[in-house]
Write an enzyme that holds these catalytic residues in place. Structure first.
Site, short mmCIF file in Angstrom:
data_model
loop_
_atom_site.label_atom_id
_atom_site.label_comp_id
_atom_site.label_asym_id
_atom_site.label_seq_id
_atom_site.Cartn_x
_atom_site.Cartn_y
_atom_site.Cartn_z
CG MET A 32 -2.15 -1.30 0.86
SD MET A 32 -3.14 -1.15 2.16
CE MET A 32 -3.16 -1.03 3.57
CB ALA A 34 3.65 4.48 2.68
CG LEU A 35 7.28 1.39 -1.04
CD1 LEU A 35 7.95 1.17 -2.74
CD2 LEU A 35 6.33 0.42 -0.44
CB ALA A 37 13.92 -1.34 5.26
CG HIS A 39 7.28 -2.03 1.88
ND1 HIS A 39 7.10 -0.79 2.63
CD2 HIS A 39 5.99 -2.83 1.51
CE1 HIS A 39 5.77 -0.80 3.18
NE2 HIS A 39 5.27 -2.09 2.75
CD GLN A 63 -5.85 -3.70 3.02
OE1 GLN A 63 -6.13 -3.88 1.87
NE2 GLN A 63 -4.95 -4.23 3.85
N GLY A 149 5.42 -10.05 3.91
CA GLY A 149 5.75 -10.30 4.90
C GLY A 149 5.14 -10.57 6.03
NE ARG A 189 -2.04 0.30 10.13
CZ ARG A 189 -3.01 0.71 10.05
NH1 ARG A 189 -3.30 1.84 10.02
NH2 ARG A 189 -3.99 0.13 8.99
O1 PAF Z 1 -0.04 -5.68 3.31
C1 PAF Z 1 -0.74 -4.58 3.04
O2 PAF Z 1 0.32 -3.51 2.80
C2 PAF Z 1 -2.16 -5.23 2.10
O3 PAF Z 1 -2.96 -5.15 3.09
C3 PAF Z 1 -1.79 -5.66 1.30
C4 PAF Z 1 -1.18 -6.75 1.07
C5 PAF Z 1 -0.79 -4.99 -0.39
C6 PAF Z 1 -3.17 -6.05 -0.09
O4 PAF Z 1 -3.73 -4.53 -0.23
#
Ligand code: PAF
Length: 280
Positions: A32, A34-35, A37, A39, A63, A149, A189
């Site tokens: 989603m 906001a990458l 380390a 990711h 979600q 992850g 977050r």
């Molecule tokens: O883990 C996340 O960032 C999200 O839940 C995902 C898997 C990209 C689905 O929106």
């Protein structure tokens, strides 16, 4: 190096068709944005196993059970592109809301069992949103391998179940949680934690490690949980939603680690909900 951002499905399909015709293995890293380390470690794992790597960035409204949480979720696309540049990924799939959920969209993917505990209880509808968007991302990316992850371990198990149940031909690969030097699990977050909360945040992992040690020594889990909750509340956490020992396979609650087990936690700190889990 420029990052190849793709925003329309026809463009993505043209790429994946070419790669598939060449017999190349496609890996996908769903995010989603906001990458951090954590990711980037998934991108590295994907680069090591796949010929072509697609990173997806989509803040999935379905979600979020709380509109304020959705509004506050960090969105840092330019910064994300800058972070991805050195990795030489083959496409960054950034659909907008209408591309992902066009007018009339009416399908929900729901996984039972695994979603009826922990975040499934505390975030109603969350896993339906995750399963729906991940099913779409798998089909859109046509990937052979997907990288997630272990920090979101319940999500990982839900996604595995969903892909198996729907016969989506993809291998779901779990990768270890990446932590800050003080033990805090990396999460987008964490950007939302104010200074004092950020200083207190590593206590979650610390208390989980103490609890895991106590479980290994055969101490009663209820006592360990009460001690950990008290310590967390003393440094500003509240509420602590759960601190559960659960079986890895089916996430059933355990009193002792008599089979492969993990300790799972979710707790609020300074208005931010943190989750973590560790092997016991
Ligand atoms: O883990 C996340 O960032 C999200 O839940 C995902 C898997 C990209 C689905 O929106």
């Amino acid at each position: 190096m420029n990052v190849p951002i793709v925003r329309d499905l026809a463009g993505l399909r043209a790429l994946t068709r070419t790669w598939q015709r060449a017999g190349e293995v496609i890996g996908v890293v769903p995010t989603m944005g906001a990458l951090h380390a954590g990711h980037l470690s998934l991108v590295e794992a994907a680069k090591a196993r796949a010929d072509r790597v697609i990173v997806t960035i989509f803040v999935n409204p379905k979600q979020f059970n709380n509109p304020e949480d959705l509004a506050n979720y960090p969105r840092t696309e330019d910064e994300d592109a800058r972070k991805l540049a050195p990795y030489g990924v083959d496409a960054v799939w950034v659909p907008d809301g209408d591309t992902m959920y066009p007018g009339g969209f009416a399908t929900t993917v729901a996984v039972s069992g695994l979603t009826e505990v922990m975040d499934g209880v505390h975030r109603p509808g969350h896993f339906e949103g995750v399963a729906t968007v991940v099913a779409k991302l798998f089909l859109q990316s046509q990937a052979d391998l997907a990288f997630f992850g272990e920090k979101d371990f319940q999500q990982l198990q839900v996604v595995r179940r969903m892909a198996a149940d729907l016969n989506i031909p993809i291998e779901v690969i779990g990768c270890p949680t990446v932590r800050e030097s003080d033990g805090l699990a990396m999460s987008s977050r964490n950007l939302l934690l104010h200074e004092q909360a950020r200083a207190a945040a590593p206590a979650l992992h610390e208390q989980m490690q103490k609890m895991a040690e106590g479980i290994r020594q055969g101490k009663p889990i209820a006592t360990l949980e009460a001690q950990a909750r008290a310590q967390l509340e003393a440094v500003g956490f509240g509420p602590v939603e759960y601190l559960d020992l659960r079986s890895v396979d089916d996430l059933a609650r355990l009193e002792t680690a008599d089979r492969p087990a993990r300790l799972f936690a979710a707790a609020h700190l300074g208005g931010v909900r943190l989750i973590d889990n560790i092997a016991v």
